[in-house]
Design a protein around this motif. Sequence first.
Motif, PDB file in Angstrom:
ATOM      1  N   PRO A 193       1.882   3.466  25.221  1.00  0.00           N
ATOM      2  CA  PRO A 193       2.375   3.127  26.571  1.00  0.00           C
ATOM      3  C   PRO A 193       1.300   2.621  27.524  1.00  0.00           C
ATOM      4  O   PRO A 193       1.621   1.920  28.487  1.00  0.00           O
ATOM      5  N   ASP A 194       0.038   2.959  27.278  1.00  0.00           N
ATOM      6  CA  ASP A 194      -1.026   2.511  28.182  1.00  0.00           C
ATOM      7  C   ASP A 194      -1.825   1.336  27.621  1.00  0.00           C
ATOM      8  O   ASP A 194      -2.918   1.032  28.088  1.00  0.00           O
ATOM      9  N   ASP A 195      -1.253   0.646  26.634  1.00  0.00           N
ATOM     10  CA  ASP A 195      -1.921  -0.514  26.051  1.00  0.00           C
ATOM     11  C   ASP A 195      -1.649  -1.737  26.925  1.00  0.00           C
ATOM     12  O   ASP A 195      -0.486  -2.104  27.136  1.00  0.00           O
ATOM     13  N   PRO A 196      -2.682  -2.397  27.455  1.00  0.00           N
ATOM     14  CA  PRO A 196      -2.436  -3.560  28.321  1.00  0.00           C
ATOM     15  C   PRO A 196      -1.692  -4.684  27.613  1.00  0.00           C
ATOM     16  O   PRO A 196      -0.972  -5.451  28.271  1.00  0.00           O
ATOM     17  N   GLU A 197      -1.823  -4.780  26.299  1.00  0.00           N
ATOM     18  CA  GLU A 197      -1.091  -5.825  25.580  1.00  0.00           C
ATOM     19  C   GLU A 197       0.413  -5.571  25.641  1.00  0.00           C
ATOM     20  O   GLU A 197       1.210  -6.511  25.743  1.00  0.00           O
ATOM     21  N   ALA A 198       0.823  -4.304  25.585  1.00  0.00           N
ATOM     22  CA  ALA A 198       2.242  -3.978  25.693  1.00  0.00           C
ATOM     23  C   ALA A 198       2.755  -4.312  27.089  1.00  0.00           C
ATOM     24  O   ALA A 198       3.834  -4.915  27.248  1.00  0.00           O
ATOM     25  N   LEU A 199       1.995  -3.943  28.114  1.00  0.00           N
ATOM     26  CA  LEU A 199       2.414  -4.246  29.483  1.00  0.00           C
ATOM     27  C   LEU A 199       2.478  -5.755  29.713  1.00  0.00           C
ATOM     28  O   LEU A 199       3.357  -6.246  30.427  1.00  0.00           O
ATOM     29  N   HIS A 200       1.569  -6.497  29.100  1.00  0.00           N
ATOM     30  CA  HIS A 200       1.579  -7.959  29.204  1.00  0.00           C
ATOM     31  C   HIS A 200       2.878  -8.530  28.630  1.00  0.00           C
ATOM     32  O   HIS A 200       3.521  -9.394  29.258  1.00  0.00           O
ATOM     33  N   LEU A 201       3.287  -8.062  27.456  1.00  0.00           N
ATOM     34  CA  LEU A 201       4.508  -8.577  26.833  1.00  0.00           C
ATOM     35  C   LEU A 201       5.736  -8.247  27.674  1.00  0.00           C
ATOM     36  O   LEU A 201       6.623  -9.094  27.866  1.00  0.00           O
ATOM     37  N   ILE A 202       5.809  -7.013  28.177  1.00  0.00           N
ATOM     38  CA  ILE A 202       6.936  -6.628  29.025  1.00  0.00           C
ATOM     39  C   ILE A 202       6.968  -7.489  30.282  1.00  0.00           C
ATOM     40  O   ILE A 202       8.031  -7.947  30.724  1.00  0.00           O
ATOM     41  N   ALA A 203       5.803  -7.735  30.870  1.00  0.00           N
ATOM     42  CA  ALA A 203       5.727  -8.538  32.092  1.00  0.00           C
ATOM     43  C   ALA A 203       6.199  -9.962  31.845  1.00  0.00           C
ATOM     44  O   ALA A 203       6.942 -10.546  32.660  1.00  0.00           O
ATOM     45  N   GLU A 204       5.808 -10.568  30.740  1.00  0.00           N
ATOM     46  CA  GLU A 204       6.187 -11.954  30.461  1.00  0.00           C
ATOM     47  C   GLU A 204       7.695 -12.075  30.238  1.00  0.00           C
ATOM     48  O   GLU A 204       8.337 -13.018  30.735  1.00  0.00           O
ATOM     49  N   ALA A 205       8.270 -11.138  29.510  1.00  0.00           N
ATOM     50  CA  ALA A 205       9.719 -11.157  29.319  1.00  0.00           C
ATOM     51  C   ALA A 205      10.441 -10.965  30.647  1.00  0.00           C
ATOM     52  O   ALA A 205      11.470 -11.596  30.918  1.00  0.00           O
ATOM     53  N   SER A 206       9.897 -10.113  31.497  1.00  0.00           N
ATOM     54  CA  SER A 206      10.504  -9.865  32.807  1.00  0.00           C
ATOM     55  C   SER A 206      10.470 -11.119  33.667  1.00  0.00           C
ATOM     56  O   SER A 206      11.441 -11.433  34.379  1.00  0.00           O
ATOM     57  N   LEU A 263       6.386   8.247  33.071  1.00  0.00           N
ATOM     58  CA  LEU A 263       5.361   7.234  32.829  1.00  0.00           C
ATOM     59  C   LEU A 263       4.945   6.556  34.130  1.00  0.00           C
ATOM     60  O   LEU A 263       5.769   6.370  35.030  1.00  0.00           O
ATOM     61  N   PRO A 264       3.680   6.146  34.250  1.00  0.00           N
ATOM     62  CA  PRO A 264       3.313   5.298  35.393  1.00  0.00           C
ATOM     63  C   PRO A 264       4.162   4.022  35.382  1.00  0.00           C
ATOM     64  O   PRO A 264       4.540   3.524  34.317  1.00  0.00           O
ATOM     65  N   ALA A 281       3.970 -11.153  40.907  1.00  0.00           N
ATOM     66  CA  ALA A 281       2.746 -10.516  40.422  1.00  0.00           C
ATOM     67  C   ALA A 281       3.117  -9.353  39.525  1.00  0.00           C
ATOM     68  O   ALA A 281       4.228  -8.803  39.610  1.00  0.00           O
ATOM     69  N   LEU A 282       2.178  -8.979  38.675  1.00  0.00           N
ATOM     70  CA  LEU A 282       2.359  -7.792  37.845  1.00  0.00           C
ATOM     71  C   LEU A 282       1.968  -6.593  38.706  1.00  0.00           C
ATOM     72  O   LEU A 282       0.805  -6.447  39.103  1.00  0.00           O
ATOM     73  N   GLU A 283       2.923  -5.731  39.002  1.00  0.00           N
ATOM     74  CA  GLU A 283       2.706  -4.595  39.890  1.00  0.00           C
ATOM     75  C   GLU A 283       2.426  -3.336  39.075  1.00  0.00           C
ATOM     76  O   GLU A 283       3.173  -3.014  38.143  1.00  0.00           O
ATOM     77  N   LEU A 284       1.363  -2.647  39.436  1.00  0.00           N
ATOM     78  CA  LEU A 284       0.995  -1.386  38.807  1.00  0.00           C
ATOM     79  C   LEU A 284       1.059  -0.276  39.847  1.00  0.00           C
ATOM     80  O   LEU A 284       0.639  -0.473  40.995  1.00  0.00           O
ATOM     81  N   GLU A 285       1.556   0.879  39.446  1.00  0.00           N
ATOM     82  CA  GLU A 285       1.748   1.970  40.387  1.00  0.00           C
ATOM     83  C   GLU A 285       0.421   2.546  40.860  1.00  0.00           C
ATOM     84  O   GLU A 285      -0.427   2.952  40.053  1.00  0.00           O
ATOM     85  N   ALA A 286       0.271   2.576  42.184  1.00  0.00           N
ATOM     86  CA  ALA A 286      -0.951   3.114  42.777  1.00  0.00           C
ATOM     87  C   ALA A 286      -1.078   4.600  42.473  1.00  0.00           C
ATOM     88  O   ALA A 286      -0.104   5.329  42.377  1.00  0.00           O
ATOM     89  N   GLY A 287      -2.336   5.040  42.312  1.00  0.00           N
ATOM     90  CA  GLY A 287      -2.599   6.452  42.099  1.00  0.00           C
ATOM     91  C   GLY A 287      -2.299   6.953  40.713  1.00  0.00           C
ATOM     92  O   GLY A 287      -2.185   8.164  40.488  1.00  0.00           O
ATOM     93  N   THR A 288      -2.148   6.041  39.734  1.00  0.00           N
ATOM     94  CA  THR A 288      -1.843   6.440  38.361  1.00  0.00           C
ATOM     95  C   THR A 288      -2.881   5.841  37.416  1.00  0.00           C
ATOM     96  O   THR A 288      -3.643   4.938  37.787  1.00  0.00           O
ATOM     97  N   TYR A 295      -2.541   3.684  35.290  1.00  0.00           N
ATOM     98  CA  TYR A 295      -2.354   2.247  35.083  1.00  0.00           C
ATOM     99  C   TYR A 295      -3.289   1.415  35.947  1.00  0.00           C
ATOM    100  O   TYR A 295      -3.530   0.230  35.645  1.00  0.00           O
ATOM    101  N   GLU A 296      -3.817   1.983  37.020  1.00  0.00           N
ATOM    102  CA  GLU A 296      -4.767   1.231  37.842  1.00  0.00           C
ATOM    103  C   GLU A 296      -5.955   0.742  37.017  1.00  0.00           C
ATOM    104  O   GLU A 296      -6.488  -0.332  37.256  1.00  0.00           O
TER     105      GLU A 296
END
Length: 576
Positions: free
Chosen positions: A309-322, A508-509, A517-524, A526-527
Amino acid sequence: MTFFLRLFPLLFLLLCVAACSRPAPNLEPAQQPAEQLAADFMVSVACPHAAEAGRAVLRQGGTAIDAAIAIQAMLTFSEPTESGIGGGAFLLYRDAASGTMTVFNGRETAPMAAQPDRFTVLGQPLPLPLAIPTGAAFGVPGTLALLWDAHQQHGQLPWTGLFGPAIEAAETGIPYPPALLQRVRADYSIQFFGDLRRHFVYQARGEAPVFRNAELAETLRRLAQEGPDHFYRGELTDEMVRTARARRPFRSDITPADFEAYRVKQQQPVCGSYRGYTLCGPPPPSSGGIAVLQILGMLESLDLRRYQPDDPEALHLIAEASRLAFADRFLYLGDPDFTDIPVQALIAPDYIRERATLIDPARAMSDAFAGDPLRIIPEQEELPIPDEPESQGTTHFSVTDRYGNWVSMTSSIEAPFGNRMMTNGFLLNNQLTDFTFRPVFDGQPHPNAVAGGKRPRSSMSPFFVLDSEGELRLIVGSRGGSRIIGYVVQTLIGVLDWDLSIQQSAALPNMVHRGDALELEAGTPYEALRPALQALGHRVRITPMQSGVHGIEWLPATAQYRGGADPRLDGVATGD
C-alpha cells in the motif's frame, strides 16, 4: 450599485469560508479501532449515537431500512454539518428475499425557474465559496422522501417510532460530539451567520459543552406523526422557502410547487467486474458508480497485488487511472433525464482496456483527456478538462440486518454547514453548487449545466461487492465531496488486492487524483512518498483529507460480519 453593496459582505465571507471550511490537518497517522465482529447484524456509521440508534432498531427486529431511518434522524442532530433532512442522498439496497438491488435516488432538484447562468456574474463563474452561502445554492431536499419510499417498501417497524432516539437526544442533550466540536471551533466564518452562531458556537463554550436542539426535536416529532407531507406540502415547506428566498444577493427562486413536485427515483445500479467479483454502485446523476468501475477496470490488468500500500508505483497507477476517469466524468456525466449518457459504453470492458493502454507505469501523462466510447470525437479535438473545485461535506453509513438485507447510504448537505442557513433546527443544503458554473463547454451545453427540475451531478459512491456466487461480501462508501471516488477506490483495493480487513483499509493514509494534482494526506506516512511521485512526473499536493469510510464485510468462513469505521471521525462499527 445596490447589487455591489449587497455583494460586499459576501466577498468578505468568501475569504472566511475558503480559509475555514477545510478539515483540520491530521497530526498523527490514523489509528484503527479494534476489529468489530457480529453474527446477526451490524452498523457502521460516523457517530456513536447514530450507531446506537441503528442497533436499537435492529435489536427490536427492524430491517436495515428501519435502522437507516433511525440513523439518519440521529445524524441530523448529532452530525448536522454533514447531512440531514435538509439535504439529499443515494441509498443502495439489496433485498435478501429476492436478491434484487435497488438505488434510491434522493438527489436534490433545482427549482423549475433555474437557468444555466445561475452561478455567473457578467459572464464569469462565481468563486465556489461565494456561491455556497446563498439561497441560489439550495435545492429541493430528497433525503426524507427517500427514507419514506424505502420504508414503504422494505420497512417493518412503524415509521412513527423510528425517530424516537433522535427526538430524545435532541431534547435532553448529549456531550458535544468531538468531530462536530472540532469543526465548529476550526471554522471562524460561522460567526457571521446568526443562526449558526447561536446554535453551534454558543453551545460549544466551556470545557464540557452539551449539545441540544429542541427545535429539531419538535420538527422530527411532526415528521414522525405526519410523514413527508409536513416537509413537502405543509408549514415546513413554507419555512424552507422563506428562509432560502430571504438571503441576498443570489436569493433563491424556489417555490412550494418545487417541493410538491419532488419525487424519489428508483434506479438499477451500474455494475462491473474486478478480480472475479461483481461491483455495483449508483448510476447517474451520481458519477461515483461509473468512475469507480472505470478506475478499477483500468487497474485490473496492472495487478496491484504485487505492490504494498505504501509503494509509490502503486499510487502512481491508481492516480493515472483516476485522471482518465475524471476526464470522462467531466465530459459525459450529468442528470440522465436531461442529457444522453453513454453509461454502458463508458464501462464496457473493451473501452476500459483501451483507456488502460494510456497508462505508462514509468511516467505520468502530461494531460489526461476524455475518451470517445461512442467514436464521435475527432482525435484532433482532444480538449483539456478544466478544474472544478468542490466542497467536502457528506456522511456515509452501512447497515446489515438479521434477515440478510443490506444498506449502503451516502447522504449530504454538500459543504460543511450546507448553505449556512437554518430553519426549524436543521441546516439547508447548497447542493446546486454541484452543477458546473460554466454551462457551455467547447460550444455545447454541458451535461451538468443548471436547468429547472434537474439533479446536479454527484460523487456519492455507495458500493456493493458480490462474490462469484452472487453473495454479498462487502459494502462500503465514504464522505468527502469529489474525493469520495478516490476514497472508495482505495478502500476496495485494500480489501480486494492487498488482503486488508475493511478496518485496516479504511485506516490507510489517503491519496486521490481528481485531474489537477496527486493529493496526499497531510500528517501521514504518505508525505514521505512525495519525492518518488514527483520523479514519476506528478504534481503533488500535501493536504488535509478527512475521509469517512464506513463499511461491512461478510466472512463466510466464520459466518460473521466484520465492520470498519474511519478513524478520522467519531465513527464506530457495532452489532450483535
